[in-house]
Design a protein around this motif. Structure first.
Motif, short mmCIF file in Angstrom:
data_model
loop_
_atom_site.label_atom_id
_atom_site.label_comp_id
_atom_site.label_asym_id
_atom_site.label_seq_id
_atom_site.Cartn_x
_atom_site.Cartn_y
_atom_site.Cartn_z
N LEU A 135 -8.21 6.90 -3.72
CA LEU A 135 -7.86 5.80 -2.82
C LEU A 135 -9.15 5.15 -2.33
O LEU A 135 -10.07 5.85 -1.86
CB LEU A 135 -7.07 6.32 -1.61
N LEU B 96 -4.53 4.38 4.42
CA LEU B 96 -4.32 5.20 3.22
C LEU B 96 -4.08 6.66 3.61
O LEU B 96 -3.21 7.33 3.04
CB LEU B 96 -5.54 5.09 2.29
N THR C 49 -4.11 -3.92 -4.31
CA THR C 49 -3.28 -4.62 -3.34
C THR C 49 -4.13 -5.51 -2.45
O THR C 49 -5.30 -5.19 -2.17
CB THR C 49 -2.50 -3.63 -2.44
N ARG D 276 -11.10 1.40 -0.52
CA ARG D 276 -11.04 0.08 0.12
C ARG D 276 -12.47 -0.43 0.28
O ARG D 276 -13.39 0.37 0.45
CB ARG D 276 -10.44 0.16 1.53
N ASP E 69 -7.18 -0.90 -2.12
CA ASP E 69 -6.45 -1.58 -1.05
C ASP E 69 -7.34 -2.65 -0.42
O ASP E 69 -8.57 -2.58 -0.50
CB ASP E 69 -6.03 -0.53 -0.01
N GLU E 70 -6.72 -3.64 0.23
CA GLU E 70 -7.46 -4.74 0.89
C GLU E 70 -8.39 -5.44 -0.11
O GLU E 70 -9.53 -5.80 0.23
CB GLU E 70 -8.25 -4.21 2.09
N THR F 299 0.83 -1.21 0.00
CA THR F 299 0.00 0.00 0.00
C THR F 299 0.86 1.26 0.00
O THR F 299 0.63 2.18 -0.79
CB THR F 299 -0.93 0.00 1.22
N ILE G 68 -6.03 3.55 -6.41
CA ILE G 68 -5.51 2.45 -5.59
C ILE G 68 -6.67 1.76 -4.89
O ILE G 68 -7.44 2.42 -4.17
CB ILE G 68 -4.51 2.96 -4.55
#
Length: 323
Positions: A163, A192, A261, A165, A235-236, A142, A233
């Protein structure tokens, strides 16, 4: 066995205690692993032993010395990584890979890859429009993705950073949590925020957030959008369903890039729900312009015990599969 000798000329003898470590801790580890003798004469290091071991230790020491030249110190984690890398028989100069400056934080700290896995990840992000970084916690997936996003934004390669998630175990049932929307999602997006604050600086981050040039939102808010000229991005991503993953990947517009990611060993989806990250590995593995980078325990850059914990879990889980 014939003894082989090589010498390294130091710029000054003050480097010796730094290289050898506190109470010669580094020196002892090097001598134990490679069965060499290491002698010091003022500003000259002499390495004596079998030719292959001497050649390897020479490269190792040169990388350690360059670390001091570049940064003024060598973190224990980096020393341990260099030592392990060379001990496993890798003869390529790892230090050459780790001197790539990705960007600089608001306080002037240079952000560089700390492992070969991280360097491969960075290379893929520069080359491909969509990159998946898959691996255990502590490998920098991350943080490096955020660093690359900030670098692209600073260079005006993209107009904004997004960003996201999956919030609350990918089900995104935010209604049960207290507070307004921002208060509900903040705990899930905190990693983040932290990365952005460190790299960009809180003042710049808040300024760009207010202008809409940085967006931090739960994954559900990506639905129905086409996103142009952005660095996105996710994430998770192990906690996305296959529908959510497809939805996210099809948001990509002109001039946009995405980094996804996740850690497929830490899936929190309800029983019977398949991870979108695991499925996408099969579906997209041969699509040009999409890169997959896999981290392992050697890429963990947190406390040394984190590597040991990951290894212990791997052994335990593999035993369970054998039974």
């Amino acid at each position: 066995m014939e003894q082989f000798e090589k010498q390294i000329q130091l710029e000054n003898s003050n480097l010796v205690p730094l290289i050898f470590g506190q109470m010669d801790k580094n020196l002892k580890q090097i001598k134990e692993l490679f069965k060499i003798d290491l002698l010091v004469r003022e500003d000259i290091l002499k390495i004596i032993g079998k030719k292959d071991d001497v050649e390897t230790v020479t490269k190792l020491l040169e990388d350690i010395i360059n670390g001091f030249k570049d940064e003024g110190f060598l973190p224990e984690s980096k020393f341990n990584y260099l030592l392990k890398y060379y001990a496993e028989g890798n003869v390529e100069r790892v230090g050459d890979y780790l001197n790539d400056v990705i960007t600089v934080t608001s306080l002037g700290k240079m952000i560089k890859p700390k492992t070969i896995g991280q360097k491969i990840y960075i290379n893929n992000i520069r080359k491909d429009d969509i990159v998946f970084g898959i691996g255990p916690a502590g490998t920098g997936k991350t943080y490096l993705a955020v660093a690359m996003a900030v670098d692209a934004f600073r260079k005006k390669e993209v107009d904004r950073i997004i960003l996201t998630r999956p919030a609350v175990e990918a089900g995104e049932k935010l209604g049960f949590l207290p507070g307004d929307l921002q208060e509900k999602v903040d705990p899930y997006l905190r990693p983040l925020y932290d990365a952005m604050f460190e790299i960009m600086g809180a003042e710049n981050y808040l300024k760009y957030l207010e202008k809409g040039l940085i967006e931090v939102a739960p994954l559900a808010y990506m639905r129905g959008r086409t996103i142009d000229s952005a660095f996105i991005i996710l994430d998770e991503a192990q906690n996305t369903t296959k529908e959510q993953m497809k939805m996210f990947l099809t948001r990509l517009g002109y001039g946009s890039r995405a980094v996804v990611t996740g850690d497929v060993t830490q899936i929190d989806l309800p029983m019977g729900k398949k991870s979108g990250l695991k499925e996408v590995e099969i579906i997209l593995k041969n699509v040009e312009g999409i890169g997959f980078v896999y981290f392992d325990k050697k890429d963990v850059v947190r406390h040394k015990l984190v590597q040991d914990i990951i290894r212990a879990y791997e052994i335990y889980e593999n035993k369970g599969m054998d039974q």
